[in-house]
Design a protein around this motif. Structure first.
Motif, PDB file in Angstrom:
ATOM      1  N   ALA A 243       0.851  -1.195   0.000  1.00 48.83           N
ATOM      2  CA  ALA A 243       0.000   0.000   0.000  1.00 48.83           C
ATOM      3  C   ALA A 243       0.887   1.245   0.000  1.00 48.83           C
ATOM      4  N   TYR A 244       0.403   2.328  -0.605  1.00 43.88           N
ATOM      5  CA  TYR A 244       1.197   3.553  -0.685  1.00 43.88           C
ATOM      6  C   TYR A 244       0.275   4.767  -0.762  1.00 43.88           C
ATOM      7  N   HIS A 245       0.832   5.931  -0.437  1.00 45.10           N
ATOM      8  CA  HIS A 245       0.145   7.190  -0.688  1.00 45.10           C
ATOM      9  C   HIS A 245       1.177   8.324  -0.722  1.00 45.10           C
ATOM     10  N   PHE A 246       0.801   9.408  -1.384  1.00 47.78           N
ATOM     11  CA  PHE A 246       1.701  10.551  -1.503  1.00 47.78           C
ATOM     12  C   PHE A 246       1.594  11.438  -0.261  1.00 47.78           C
ATOM     13  N   THR A 247       2.739  11.981   0.161  1.00 46.50           N
ATOM     14  CA  THR A 247       2.804  12.944   1.255  1.00 46.50           C
ATOM     15  C   THR A 247       3.600  14.146   0.758  1.00 46.50           C
ATOM     16  N   PRO A 248       3.580  15.275   1.497  1.00 40.99           N
ATOM     17  CA  PRO A 248       4.393  16.429   1.074  1.00 40.99           C
ATOM     18  C   PRO A 248       5.884  16.102   0.966  1.00 40.99           C
ATOM     19  N   LYS A 249       6.342  15.062   1.675  1.00 37.48           N
ATOM     20  CA  LYS A 249       7.763  14.721   1.657  1.00 37.48           C
ATOM     21  C   LYS A 249       8.129  13.688   0.599  1.00 37.48           C
ATOM     22  N   GLY A 250       7.135  13.043   0.007  1.00 39.04           N
ATOM     23  CA  GLY A 250       7.435  12.025  -0.983  1.00 39.04           C
ATOM     24  C   GLY A 250       6.391  10.923  -1.003  1.00 39.04           C
ATOM     25  N   LEU A 251       6.777   9.750  -1.491  1.00 38.09           N
ATOM     26  CA  LEU A 251       5.877   8.604  -1.596  1.00 38.09           C
ATOM     27  C   LEU A 251       6.093   7.689  -0.399  1.00 38.09           C
ATOM     28  N   LEU A 252       5.017   7.404   0.311  1.00 42.69           N
ATOM     29  CA  LEU A 252       5.097   6.626   1.551  1.00 42.69           C
ATOM     30  C   LEU A 252       4.493   5.246   1.331  1.00 42.69           C
ATOM     31  N   PHE A 253       5.252   4.215   1.678  1.00 44.70           N
ATOM     32  CA  PHE A 253       4.804   2.831   1.527  1.00 44.70           C
ATOM     33  C   PHE A 253       4.664   2.169   2.893  1.00 44.70           C
ATOM     34  N   ASN A 254       3.669   1.300   3.038  1.00 45.69           N
ATOM     35  CA  ASN A 254       3.581   0.411   4.193  1.00 45.69           C
ATOM     36  C   ASN A 254       4.342  -0.864   3.867  1.00 45.69           C
ATOM     37  N   ILE A 255       5.337  -1.177   4.675  1.00 42.26           N
ATOM     38  CA  ILE A 255       6.234  -2.311   4.425  1.00 42.26           C
ATOM     39  C   ILE A 255       6.092  -3.312   5.571  1.00 42.26           C
ATOM     40  N   SER A 256       5.879  -4.578   5.229  1.00 43.25           N
ATOM     41  CA  SER A 256       5.617  -5.581   6.264  1.00 43.25           C
ATOM     42  C   SER A 256       6.854  -5.984   7.047  1.00 43.25           C
ATOM     43  N   SER A 257       8.048  -5.847   6.441  1.00 43.10           N
ATOM     44  CA  SER A 257       9.265  -6.292   7.124  1.00 43.10           C
ATOM     45  C   SER A 257      10.476  -5.556   6.576  1.00 43.10           C
ATOM     46  N   VAL A 258      11.573  -5.606   7.313  1.00 43.22           N
ATOM     47  CA  VAL A 258      12.828  -5.009   6.842  1.00 43.22           C
ATOM     48  C   VAL A 258      13.268  -5.677   5.540  1.00 43.22           C
ATOM     49  N   ARG A 259      13.108  -6.998   5.487  1.00 41.59           N
ATOM     50  CA  ARG A 259      13.506  -7.736   4.278  1.00 41.59           C
ATOM     51  C   ARG A 259      12.729  -7.233   3.050  1.00 41.59           C
ATOM     52  N   GLU A 260      11.431  -7.015   3.218  1.00 36.03           N
ATOM     53  CA  GLU A 260      10.640  -6.525   2.092  1.00 36.03           C
ATOM     54  C   GLU A 260      11.117  -5.135   1.677  1.00 36.03           C
ATOM     55  N   GLY A 261      11.486  -4.296   2.660  1.00 36.96           N
ATOM     56  CA  GLY A 261      11.983  -2.967   2.348  1.00 36.96           C
ATOM     57  C   GLY A 261      13.278  -3.006   1.556  1.00 36.96           C
ATOM     58  N   ILE A 262      14.207  -3.894   1.964  1.00 34.53           N
ATOM     59  CA  ILE A 262      15.484  -4.027   1.255  1.00 34.53           C
ATOM     60  C   ILE A 262      15.266  -4.508  -0.174  1.00 34.53           C
ATOM     61  N   THR A 263      14.368  -5.478  -0.344  1.00 32.42           N
ATOM     62  CA  THR A 263      14.053  -5.992  -1.679  1.00 32.42           C
ATOM     63  C   THR A 263      13.507  -4.880  -2.570  1.00 32.42           C
ATOM     64  N   PHE A 264      12.585  -4.089  -2.018  1.00 33.55           N
ATOM     65  CA  PHE A 264      11.983  -2.984  -2.773  1.00 33.55           C
ATOM     66  C   PHE A 264      13.053  -1.975  -3.199  1.00 33.55           C
ATOM     67  N   LEU A 265      13.944  -1.618  -2.255  1.00 32.67           N
ATOM     68  CA  LEU A 265      14.984  -0.634  -2.559  1.00 32.67           C
ATOM     69  C   LEU A 265      15.938  -1.149  -3.634  1.00 32.67           C
ATOM     70  N   ASN A 266      16.338  -2.407  -3.532  1.00 24.91           N
ATOM     71  CA  ASN A 266      17.242  -2.985  -4.534  1.00 24.91           C
ATOM     72  C   ASN A 266      16.610  -2.999  -5.919  1.00 24.91           C
ATOM     73  N   ARG A 267      15.293  -3.274  -5.947  1.00 21.82           N
ATOM     74  CA  ARG A 267      14.603  -3.360  -7.232  1.00 21.82           C
ATOM     75  C   ARG A 267      14.492  -1.985  -7.901  1.00 21.82           C
ATOM     76  N   ASN A 268      14.443  -0.921  -7.074  1.00 18.48           N
ATOM     77  CA  ASN A 268      14.209   0.417  -7.625  1.00 18.48           C
ATOM     78  C   ASN A 268      15.381   1.369  -7.381  1.00 18.48           C
ATOM     79  N   ILE A 269      16.560   0.811  -7.159  1.00 14.89           N
ATOM     80  CA  ILE A 269      17.694   1.626  -6.744  1.00 14.89           C
ATOM     81  C   ILE A 269      18.041   2.737  -7.738  1.00 14.89           C
ATOM     82  N   GLU A 270      17.832   2.495  -9.011  1.00 16.20           N
ATOM     83  CA  GLU A 270      18.167   3.491 -10.028  1.00 16.20           C
ATOM     84  C   GLU A 270      17.159   4.635 -10.068  1.00 16.20           C
ATOM     85  N   LYS A 271      15.967   4.424  -9.523  1.00 21.15           N
ATOM     86  CA  LYS A 271      14.905   5.430  -9.613  1.00 21.15           C
ATOM     87  C   LYS A 271      14.774   6.263  -8.332  1.00 21.15           C
TER      88      LYS A 271
END
Length: 295
Positions: A243-271
Motif C-alpha cells: 500500500a502507498y500514498h503521496f505525502t508532502p515529503k514524498g511517496l510513503l509505503f507500508n512495508i511488512s518487514s525489513v527484508r521486504e523494504g530491502i528488496t523494494f529498494l534494490n529493485r528500484n535503486i536506479e529510480k
C-alpha cells in the motif's frame, strides 16, 4: 515468581467507573510500563496498588500478601511531585524520612545516597538542586526501605534528554543491584520500549498487554518514504500487496518487514533519490489503540 497480582480490580463512583475489572500479573525483577491517555484510569489504579485508595471490588496481592501494612513494607513510590522539604539538605531530608521506619540505619541512608550518585550535593538544600538532582534524591527516598516493588509515576517529566538518559542509567543499575521490580507510568513512550511487559489502559480497562515488540508487531506497520524523479515507474512496478500514498515529503509505503523494504529498494535503486525507513514505534501503538484526540 509473581510480585504483584490483581484480579477484577475495580473502582467505581456514583456516576462512573474509573477502573473496570483489571487483571495484572507482574513478575519479580521485571520492568513493567503502565500506559494510557489522561483520564484512562492510571492514577486511580496506582493509588489502589499503593494502598492509598480502597478498591470497590477485586483483590490485590503484593509479595504474597494482601495485608495493607505488609504490602507497604514491600513498595517504594516516586511521585510526580516531590514530597521532600526544600529548606532541608539532601541528607537531612533522607535522615528524617528514615526515622519514620523502625529498621533503617544510617548506613542505609549512605547506601541510597551513593546509589544515585548524590554524594557531591548531599549537604545542599533540596530546593537549590537542579531538576535531575532532585529526581535522583526522590528515587533515593523511595529506596530507603529496600522495596521489592518500586512505583515510578512519570519519573522523568520535565527533564531534558541528557538528564532523562542519566536517570534511566541509574534506575537500570539500581534495579539490577537491588533485585527490584519497577512499575512505570510515563508519557515518554520511548521509555516503554525497554519494558519487559506493557499494559495499556483506556476508559478503565486493559485494552492491550504484551512486550513492546509484540504490541508493535500486532498494531503498527513499518513505513518507507522515498523521493524520486520517476514515481510513475515505481508505482507501475509494485506488487499488489504494497500500500502507498503521496505525502508532502514524498511517496510513503507500508512495508511488512525489513527484508521486504530491502528488496523494494534494490529493485528500484536506479529510480530512488533518497529514502527513509522507520519501524513502528510505541507511539504508533498508543495512537492506534487510544485514538489521536487529546484528553
Amino acid at each position: 515468581m509473581t510480585i504483584l497480582k490483581t484480579t477484577g480490580l475495580t473502582k467505581s463512583y456514583q456516576d462512573s467507573i474509573a477502573v473496570d475489572h483489571i487483571d495484572l500479573d507482574i513478575k519479580a525483577g521485571t520492568l513493567v510500563a503502565f500506559l494510557g491517555p489522561n483520564g484512562a484510569g492510571k492514577s486511580t489504579t496506582i493509588k489502589m496498588l499503593t494502598t492509598v485508595l480502597e478498591p470497590s471490588s477485586g483483590t490485590i496481592t503484593i509479595n504474597n500478601t494482601s495485608d495493607k501494612h505488609r504490602m507497604r513494607e514491600s513498595i517504594g513510590i516516586v511521585f510526580q511531585e516531590s514530597v521532600l522539604d526544600n529548606e532541608l539538605t539532601v541528607r537531612e531530608n533522607l535522615d528524617s524520612r528514615a526515622q519514620m521506619y523502625n529498621h533503617i540505619s544510617i548506613e542505609r541512608v549512605n547506601e541510597v545516597i551513593a546509589s544515585v550518585h548524590a554524594q557531591n550535593f548531599s549537604q545542599k538544600p533540596y530546593g537549590a538542586l537542579s531538576g535531575g538532582q532532585k529526581r535522583r534524591v526522590d528515587i533515593a527516598r523511595a529506596l530507603l526501605n529496600k522495596p521489592r516493588l518500586l512505583f515510578l509515576d512519570e519519573p522523568t517529566t520535565g527533564l531534558d534528554i541528557q538528564t532523562r538518559e542519566l536517570i534511566w542509567e541509574l534506575l537500570t543499575q539500581i534495579q539490577h543491584d537491588e533485585k527490584m521490580t519497577i512499575f512505570l507510568t510515563t508519557h515518554y513512550l520511548e521509555e516503554a520500549e525497554q519494558a519487559d511487559d506493557v499494559y495499556i489502559i483506556d476508559h478503565g480497562r486493559i485494552i492491550a498487554n504484551g512486550t513492546a515488540a509484540k504490541l508493535k508487531e500486532e498494531h503498527t506497520q513499518n513505513v518507507l518514504l522515498i523521493t524520486s524523479g520517476d514515481f510513475e515507474a515505481i508505482i507501475n512496478g509494485l506488487t499488489k500487496n504494497i500500500a502507498y500514498h503521496f505525502t508532502p515529503k514524498g511517496l510513503l509505503f507500508n512495508i511488512s518487514s525489513v527484508r521486504e523494504g530491502i528488496t523494494f529498494l534494490n529493485r528500484n535503486i536506479e529510480k530512488i533519490n533518497l529514502f527513509e525507513f522507520r519501524q513502528g514505534s510505541m507511539n504508533d501503538v498508543f495512537i492506534k489503540l487510544t485514538g489521536k484526540e487529546i484528553r
